[in-house]
Design a protein around this motif. Structure first.
Motif, short mmCIF file in Angstrom:
data_model
loop_
_atom_site.label_atom_id
_atom_site.label_comp_id
_atom_site.label_asym_id
_atom_site.label_seq_id
_atom_site.Cartn_x
_atom_site.Cartn_y
_atom_site.Cartn_z
N ALA A 241 -0.97 0.45 4.61
CA ALA A 241 -2.12 -0.14 3.58
C ALA A 241 -2.15 -0.93 3.35
N ASN A 242 -3.09 -1.96 2.78
CA ASN A 242 -3.48 -3.14 2.09
C ASN A 242 -3.32 -2.74 1.08
N VAL A 243 -2.93 -2.84 0.25
CA VAL A 243 -2.62 -2.55 -1.36
C VAL A 243 -2.72 -3.61 -2.11
N TYR A 244 -3.95 -3.73 -2.83
CA TYR A 244 -4.34 -5.52 -4.47
C TYR A 244 -4.00 -4.70 -5.70
N GLY B 94 -2.56 -1.23 -6.37
CA GLY B 94 -2.19 -0.45 -6.59
C GLY B 94 -4.15 0.55 -6.44
N LYS B 95 -4.80 -0.28 -7.76
CA LYS B 95 -6.09 0.11 -7.68
C LYS B 95 -7.52 -0.30 -6.91
N VAL C 68 -7.44 -0.10 -2.57
CA VAL C 68 -6.43 0.16 -0.87
C VAL C 68 -7.50 0.52 0.21
N TYR D 112 -7.39 0.07 5.02
CA TYR D 112 -6.85 0.90 5.62
C TYR D 112 -7.91 -0.15 7.38
#
Length: 103
Positions: free
Chosen positions: A12-15, A18-19, A21, A23
């Motif tokens: 996942a691309n998490v920014y 984590g708020k 996310v 793919y």
């Protein structure tokens, strides 16, 4: 929305802790999109290439470059963001989106 003949990157691309996310989907022609989810909050993104953002659910407002008034979204909407630009989203209810990258 349905896509065929794609490769999904499992990581996942998490920014923003984590708020936000997403793919990454890669198509046979090499083009990419991301499918994602945003929790309630305020988020500023910086684009590298031009993007077409399609919101599939959620309520939010979007501050776009060169626009005086924010774009108000209730559920579904599509908008474009130019390359090398900042834009801010004020997410009021959880939102899902698809981002297409324009080359």
């Amino acid at each position: 929305m349905e896509f065929k003949n794609v490769t999904v990157t499992k990581k996942a691309n998490v920014y923003f802790d984590g708020k936000v996310v997403s793919y990454t989907l890669t198509f046979d022609d090499g083009s990419t999109k991301t499918l994602g989810f945003m929790q309630v909050g305020d988020y500023t993104f910086n684009t590298g290439v031009a993007e077409v953002m399609e919101f599939l659910s959620g309520e939010l407002s979007v501050e776009l470059p060169n626009q005086k008034e924010p774009l108000i979204i209730h559920e579904k909407a599509i908008f474009e963001v130019p390359a090398n630009a900042l834009f801010t989203l004020h997410v009021k209810t959880c939102a899902s989106y698809c981002c297409s990258y324009v080359k």
